[in-house]
Write an enzyme that holds these catalytic residues in place. Structure first.
Site, PDB file in Angstrom:
ATOM      1  N   PRO A  75       2.496   4.924   1.079  1.00 44.77           N
ATOM      2  CA  PRO A  75       3.181   5.283   2.326  1.00 44.77           C
ATOM      3  C   PRO A  75       2.205   5.733   3.418  1.00 44.77           C
ATOM      4  CG  PRO A  75       4.226   6.358   0.455  1.00 44.77           C
ATOM      5  CD  PRO A  75       2.992   5.701  -0.056  1.00 44.77           C
ATOM      6  N   GLY A  76       2.552   5.405   4.631  1.00 48.59           N
ATOM      7  CA  GLY A  76       1.789   5.916   5.769  1.00 48.59           C
ATOM      8  C   GLY A  76       0.439   5.272   5.981  1.00 48.59           C
ATOM      9  N   GLY A 118       0.827  -1.205   0.000  1.00 46.95           N
ATOM     10  CA  GLY A 118       0.000   0.000   0.000  1.00 46.95           C
ATOM     11  C   GLY A 118       0.854   1.245   0.000  1.00 46.95           C
ATOM     12  N   SER A 177      -4.702   8.683 -20.447  1.00 47.84           N
ATOM     13  CA  SER A 177      -5.924   8.505 -19.671  1.00 47.84           C
ATOM     14  C   SER A 177      -6.633   9.805 -19.328  1.00 47.84           C
ATOM     15  CB  SER A 177      -5.644   7.699 -18.400  1.00 47.84           C
ATOM     16  OG  SER A 177      -4.971   8.499 -17.468  1.00 47.84           O
ATOM     17  N   GLY A 195       0.067   2.364   7.438  1.00 51.55           N
ATOM     18  CA  GLY A 195       0.099   1.541   8.637  1.00 51.55           C
ATOM     19  C   GLY A 195       0.716   0.173   8.474  1.00 51.55           C
ATOM     20  N   LYS A 196       1.460  -0.052   7.405  1.00 54.18           N
ATOM     21  CA  LYS A 196       1.999  -1.389   7.167  1.00 54.18           C
ATOM     22  C   LYS A 196       3.002  -1.795   8.247  1.00 54.18           C
ATOM     23  CE  LYS A 196       3.405  -0.071   3.121  1.00 54.18           C
ATOM     24  NZ  LYS A 196       2.840   1.288   3.173  1.00 54.18           N
ATOM     25  N   LYS A 243      -7.084   5.116  -8.776  1.00 53.09           N
ATOM     26  CA  LYS A 243      -7.767   6.334  -9.202  1.00 53.09           C
ATOM     27  C   LYS A 243      -9.112   6.502  -8.498  1.00 53.09           C
ATOM     28  CE  LYS A 243      -5.579   6.698 -13.717  1.00 53.09           C
ATOM     29  NZ  LYS A 243      -5.727   6.394 -15.152  1.00 53.09           N
TER      30      LYS A 243
END
Ligand SMILES: Nc1ncnc2c1ncn2[C@@H]1O[C@H](COP(=O)(O)OP(=O)(O)OP(=O)(O)O)[C@@H](O)[C@H]1O
Ligand SMILES: [Mg+2]
Length: 810
Positions: free
Chosen positions: A392-393, A390, A714, A395-396, A757
């Site tokens: 950054p930040g 996931g 895109s 909670g991993k 997205k």
């Protein structure tokens, strides 16, 4: 070749000068120094700075002052060519006066002289006798003194003197061989001297002593005491050498970063040994033996350790390898071969702890609780190998710590970011200087248990280069089939990692090598919505930051509106790291206010205070505000940090039909813009536009937002929407974001990064997202709960898309 110590400015090396000087004929006068010749009553006195000359020895002298040259010229005219050399007391700048010269000196005969073009004289002088300068009878043009020969005293044939002399030769020979300063020739020289007095003088002249020390030896007329004192000096110097060279020998020079600690420890140990603080070798071996027995090693490791211990016992402590083996054994006995912590096998309690540390993240928490439940039934369960992926930040890492707490296990973490060397994972072989085990084994030693929760941070940032591929070592670590016999190069014996609960973390899953990915159970932590962030802030971040900044009890209040404003205007991220930082900044500002103004009572921070406390708004939060005028469309971008929204803005002015593009757009994105305009122009009438309008006006399309990479197709839909809005004057719908590639025929093609997205759109407070129809399957892979409250519209054509993105009717 070894160099002798340099002499003073007046008395320097003559060696090497022979080639460049002009020799002045000095007849070799009257054979060798045998019988003591009678001395004249008065002799010129040459003061020497920084050096003391001894009788019987040949010494070089450099003379380069006027005064001294005159003296030498005069001496050379005398038949015996004698002078007295006497050391100067202390520091003297100018020509020394009589009272600045030592009264005991050495009578010397000039044996050879070279005159140099720069007018300096280089002499070779031969010591004749010790002499006492009774008084000075002239000071100009140089010092002249009345001198008396000083004779040695004491019985030089006595047994003690002979023994002392023999001892001195031995010690001096040893000193010469261990010294870099003394020439090896001196060994032969010393062994050839029979007269104890001459021997003492020879050695004295080569000691590493200051002038005062040497002068004392010169003044010692009793041969026996002179021998004793010289001997004492030799042993002192030898000891000093020994310490020095032992430390140097044991401490190798090739110091890499990981070896530094090891080196320092070796030095410390060496110094300890010198100070006698180290335990003696036998007790050490016994102590290690006990620890080997107590360590509970498996058979193979035990055999290896015992073998090494026997080698250690045979080896002198001074041997360089001694330290290597001891360090190895220290590692072996310190590893948790058997020691394991008792798991807390209570799923409910575990859940409670996990909830105590983190808000949400139910999927991971469920997985852990499930593991614990199974573990309680089947104790020898192999740990799952989880990989949290996931932005950054999110909670991993901290979740890993929480899992350790929930299970009641030790926690260890290593960062693999930038690791390129296989040896970092698996260690260096012991033959390598300063070798150490790899980081896995190091972590286990720190953990002191064989079943810690071990977080391997940033597996997506492992590099590969000529030093080997660290990910292949990781494969072994993370493979439940192999990791019970993990081999570290340093340990040389397998270590069982199967009880370790490994958790890898990554920001992106794609860079993780496929083989590694396959071994792990990937769990996504996609990021939080604004509402989730608010909850996290209230429950965790605010209390923690107030605590850390010492204002926990100061009555600081951060109402929801304020936190929402911080989330929306001061952060733009999937995780909560910057949010926590901003809250921390607020806490510090308040702490300062309390300290400075001694403000008391509740400190309530309103949204309006934020500009003053945190500075101007960092991110424009109001999508609605920006879309309040024609020409604006909200696009969606994929970024490594998890996706972001992107504004596309257009303006129109009278001109010649040109399209200007700004915002550092990549080529593909520029082509999309061209296609968007062409399509719109081709369908002008469908939207009530005069095709001529495109010829008579210039369009300028701009994509702000510096931090987002702007390329790829895109943004096609957003561009059409923006241009259509400016040309028709219809406002873009607020709270609608869009993504999709367009074709000139008006179709909308699928694009990548859909999941990131839509989550970014949700975070930004968007209510409706317009997506290519063919991306529907990507959305289905996103957990339903994450998309709650989001209206997703799938479109196949530009016309359909514009119905959703523009207000009013065509
Ligand atoms: N759900 C949550 N509940 C409470 N606190 C959280 C939550 N998610 C993250 N945090 C807090 O956010 C901070 C950052 O989390 P952490 O360091 O674990 O992020 P990370 O995912 O490891 O980031 P990175 O990929 O940059 O290493 C920590 O202080 C953590 O406690
Ligand atoms: Mg982390």
């Amino acid at each position: 070749m070894k160099e002798r110590e340099p002499m003073s400015e007046e008395t320097k090396e003559i060696r090497g000068a022979v080639t460049s000087g002009t020799e002045i004929a000095v007849e070799s006068g009257g054979g060798e120094e045998t019988a003591a010749p009678a001395l004249p009553d008065a002799l010129p006195v040459l003061p020497l700075k920084n050096t003391v000359l001894f009788p019987h020895l040949l010494s070089p002298l450099l003379v380069n002052t006027d005064r001294s040259r005159k003296l030498i010229d005069e001496v050379l005219r005398s038949p015996q060519r004698l002078l007295v050399c006497a050391a100067v007391r202390g520091e003297v700048e100018t020509s020394p006066r009589p009272d600045e010269v030592h009264r005991v000196g050495t009578v010397m005969r000039i044996a050879k002289m070279l005159k140099f073009p720069d007018d300096s004289y280089r002499l070779l002088v031969q010591g004749v006798a010790r002499a006492k300068i009774e008084d000075f009878i002239a000071e100009e043009p140089f010092l002249i003194g009345r001198v008396r020969r000083l004779e040695d005293v004491g019985d030089i044939e006595s047994v003690e003197v002979t023994a002392l002399a023999r001892n001195l030769v031995q010690q001096f020979v040893a000193l010469v061989s261990s010294s870099a300063r003394l020439s090896d020739e001196l060994q032969v020289l010393a062994q050839g001297v029979e007269d104890p007095s001459k021997l003492a003088d020879l050695v004295a002249s080569h000691l590493d002593l200051d002038v005062a020390g040497k002068q004392e030896l010169l003044e010692e007329l009793d041969v026996r005491s002179r021998l004793e004192r010289v001997l004492a000096e030799v042993s002192r110097e030898q000891d000093a050498h020994k310490v020095e060279s032992e430390i140097r020998e044991k401490v190798q020079t090739d110091i890499g970063r990981t070896q530094r600690d090891y080196m320092l420890r070796q030095q410390l140990e060496t110094i300890r040994q010198e100070l006698g603080e180290s335990e003696d070798a036998e007790t050490e071996v016994e102590r290690l033996r006990e620890r080997i027995e107590a360590a509970g090693m498996p058979e193979e490791a035990h055999a290896q350790a015992t073998r090494e211990l026997e080698r250690l016992a045979q080896m002198p402590t001074a041997a360089a390898e001694h330290g290597v083996i001891r360090t190895y054994l220290e590692w072996m006995v310190e590893l948790p071969w058997q020691n394991a912590s008792e798991d807390r096998l209570d799923p409910e309690e575990a859940r409670r702890i996990l909830d105590e540390d983190h808000y949400g993240l139910d999927k991971v928490k469920d997985r852990i609780v499930e593991y614990i439940a199974v573990l309680s039934l089947k104790r020898d369960l192999k740990g799952p190998i989880l990989c949290f992926v996931g932005p950054p930040g999110t909670g991993k890492t901290s979740l890993g710590r929480s899992i350790a707490r929930a299970l009641g296990r030790e926690f260890q973490r290593i960062s693999l970011g930038g690791v390129r060397d296989e040896a970092e994972i698996r260690g260096h072989r012991r033959t390598y200087v300063g070798a150490l085990p790899g980081r896995i084994v190091q972590g286990l030693r720190r953990a002191r248990t064989r079943n810690p929760v071990f977080v391997l941070d940033e597996v997506d940032k492992v590099g590969t280069d000529f030093r080997g591929d660290p990910s292949s070592a990781l494969l072994e670590v993370l493979d439940p089939e192999q990791n019970s016999t993990f081999s570290d190069h340093y340990l040389e014996v397998p270590f069982d990692l199967s009880q370790v609960l490994f958790i890898a973390t990554a920001n992106l899953i794609h860079p993780v090598p496929a083989a590694l990915r396959d071994r792990m159970e990937v769990i996504e932590l996609p990021g939080y919505t604004a509402e989730e962030k608010l909850e996290i802030a209230k429950r965790f971040l605010v209390p923690r930051q107030l605590q850390q900044n010492g204002v926990a009890n100061a009555g600081v209040e951060l109402p929801d509106e304020t936190l929402r404003a911080v989330i929306a205007s001061y952060t733009r991220e999937a995780g909560v790291r910057n949010l926590e930082r901003e809250i921390g900044a607020l806490a510090r500002k308040v702490a300062r206010r309390i300290a400075e103004e001694s403000a008391s009572g509740p400190q309530r921070i309103e949204p309006a205070d934020l500009a003053k406390l945190l500075g101007p708004v960092k991110f424009e939060p109001e999508v609605a505000e920006r879309t309040g005028q024609p020409g604006v469309a909200v696009g969606l971008a994929w970024t490594p940090a998890g996706g972001d929204i992107l504004f596309v803005e257009s303006t129109r002015m009278p001109g010649k039909g040109e399209l200007k593009l700004t915002g550092s757009l990549g080529d593909v994105m520029r082509e999309s813009a061209e296609a968007a305009r062409s399509w719109l122009r081709g369908h002008a009438s469908d939207y009530g536009l005069d095709p001529e309008a495109f010829r008579t006006s210039d369009l300028h399309l701009h994509v702000p937002a510096g931090g987002v990479p702007k390329d790829g197709p895109s943004a096609g839909i957003a561009m059409v929407s923006s241009l259509a809005s400016i040309m028709t004057g219809r406002l873009g719908r607020p709270d609608v974001a869009m993504t999709g590639e367009i074709t000139l025929r008006g179709r909308v093609l699928p694009v990548g990064g859909i999941k990131e997205k839509v989550l970014a759109a949700k975070r930004a407070g968007i209510e409706r997202v317009v997506l290519p129809a063919r991306n529907r399957k990507d959305v289905e892979e996103v957990e339903a709960g994450l998309l709650e409250g989001l209206d997703l519209q799938y479109v196949g054509t530009i016309d359909e898309a514009l119905q959703h993105t523009l207000q009013g009717d065509a």
